[in-house]
Design an enzyme around this catalytic site. Structure first.
Site, PDB file in Angstrom:
ATOM      1  CE1 TYR A 140      -3.458  -2.577  -0.087  1.00  0.00           C
ATOM      2  CE2 TYR A 140      -3.842  -2.297   2.064  1.00  0.00           C
ATOM      3  CZ  TYR A 140      -4.046  -2.839   1.042  1.00  0.00           C
ATOM      4  OH  TYR A 140      -5.105  -3.626   0.981  1.00  0.00           O
ATOM      5  CE  LYS A 186       0.653 -17.783  -3.308  1.00  0.00           C
ATOM      6  NZ  LYS A 186      -0.059 -18.864  -3.202  1.00  0.00           N
ATOM      7  CG  ASP A 218      -2.473 -19.916  -1.230  1.00  0.00           C
ATOM      8  OD1 ASP A 218      -1.771 -19.794  -0.264  1.00  0.00           O
ATOM      9  OD2 ASP A 218      -2.232 -20.717  -2.257  1.00  0.00           O
ATOM     10  CG  ASP A 242      -7.176  -4.395   3.849  1.00  0.00           C
ATOM     11  OD1 ASP A 242      -8.189  -4.221   4.686  1.00  0.00           O
ATOM     12  OD2 ASP A 242      -7.182  -3.566   2.811  1.00  0.00           O
ATOM     13  CG  ASP A 246     -12.454  -6.588   6.018  1.00  0.00           C
ATOM     14  OD1 ASP A 246     -12.188  -5.818   7.217  1.00  0.00           O
ATOM     15  OD2 ASP A 246     -12.831  -5.847   5.146  1.00  0.00           O
TER      16      ASP A 246
END
Ligand code: ATP
Length: 347
Positions: A140, A186, A218, A242, A246
């Site tokens: 970000y 990852k 994943d 993030d 959620d």
């Protein structure tokens, strides 16, 4: 004496923070803590009073405090103000100002409230996860970034100190809980993921009591649905945090139940995950649970009093067994629910 800057904000913010402050005052009496509360304008309320969302007086109040307790900000009234003075800009400035690089979001399915979860009760039972998300780095913020007619690009980049400091927050949190940490990246595809994994493993050497596990993001997304009760603390980068926070936030079944903490270099910030809910503001029907649990996190993480934080959490869970606001299908008002929590805290 601990100083707490209270920023009630907008919409249901003032109602839920008033409830959290009352609970903290009761807990302070019970546990002989000395707390001093000072209220400051923030968000839309500050735009109305001072023409900007994070005025100097509020900044000074936050700087001088040991912790900040925030309600919620924004609402339709301020949707059309210029971007630089938007309510949300105030929150970003506060986080940046205080160097808050770790965002902690617990998702807990309280005993007896399994039916609120979208998962089958047998999967939801016992879920008690704390996601620690890196908040000020990663893709970000990474450079280079940009877009042309032909392509768009961003950069996921982490330095050793950035990973180390958020990992330390996560290990420390695990020490206060069930001493299990899952680090998510990852590493099979991204070098930055491999670097994250190695760095977290190095930090782990200073925390031999905590058991560390690594997961690819994943696989983690699947595990959070298929066996969420297996996880304790989860630490991950800004973008994966993030998404995963959620995902895990829906497990308890209501926005009104989710607290959060942002920790870092400066004064830590505690706030409900929900927004200002303008549709129910001023009606006395907001669920103050998320704000009260944020006050509990304040005791644990800012005052280093996990005993007080645990007592607030237990009293809230007990109150929810008998008394519920309309969002949870009950008919209790914000005040009635708060009184029940205070009674459960006992003397
Ligand atoms: P934001 O963009 O500011 O995060 P939002 O519009 O996405 O906010 P919220 O304001 O968090 O969403 O809430 C969405 C809806 O959920 C509200 O309109 C309200 O009906 C309900 N809600 C949220 N928080 C609470 C609460 N504490 N008690 C009761 N209902 C709530």
């Amino acid at each position: 004496m601990h100083k707490i800057a209270v920023l009630p904000g907008d919409g249901i913010g003032p109602e839920v923070t008033a409830a959290a402050v009352e609970v903290l005052k009761r807990a302070a009496e019970k546990f002989s803590l000395e707390l001093e509360f000072e209220h400051f304008d923030f968000g839309g309320a500050a735009i109305d009073a001072h023409g900007k969302p994070y005025p100097e007086e509020t900044q000074r109040g936050v700087h001088a405090a040991d912790a900040t307790l925030l309600g919620a900000i924004g609402g339709p009234k301020w949707d059309n103000v210029p971007r630089e003075i938007r309510a949300e800009t105030g929150l970003l400035a506060l986080r940046k100002d205080q160097g808050l690089y770790a965002n902690l979001r617990p998702a807990r399915v309280l005993e007896g409230l399994e039916e609120l979860s979208p998962l089958k009760p047998e999967l939801a039972r016992g879920v008690d996860i704390l996601i620690v998300r890196e908040l000020t780095g990663g893709i970000y913020f990474g450079e280079p970034r940009g877009m042309s007619e032909a392509e768009g690009w961003n950069t996921m980049r982490y330095s050793r100190p950035e990973v180390e400091r958020v990992a330390k927050v996560a290990f420390e949190a695990a020490l206060k809980r069930r001493k299990k940490l899952t680090s998510v990246e990852k590493a099979n595809v991204l070098e930055v993921g491999e670097f994250w994994r190695r760095t977290v493993a190095e930090v782990a050497q200073s925390y031999p009591e905590v058991s560390l596990q690594h997961q690819y993001v994943d696989a983690m997304a699947m595990h959070l649905i298929t066996h969420p009760a297996d996880f304790d603390v989860v630490v991950t980068s800004n973008i994966f945090g993030d998404i995963l926070s959620d995902l895990s936030s829906v497990l308890p079944g209501s926005l009104g139940l989710l607290p959060s903490a942002s920790l870092g270099e400066g004064v830590p910030l505690f706030e409900p995950v929900h927004g200002s809910a303008p549709d129910i503001a001023g009606k006395g029907m907001a669920n103050p649970t998320a704000a009260i649990l944020s006050a509990g996190m304040l005791a644990t993480y800012a005052l280093n009093r996990a005993d007080v934080g645990d007592a607030i959490e237990m009293a809230t869970a007990q109150a929810l067994r008998t008394t519920r606001t309309p969002d949870l299908g009950g008919d209790a008002s914000t005040t009635e629910f708060t009184k029940t929590v205070i009674a459960a805290l006992g003397g």
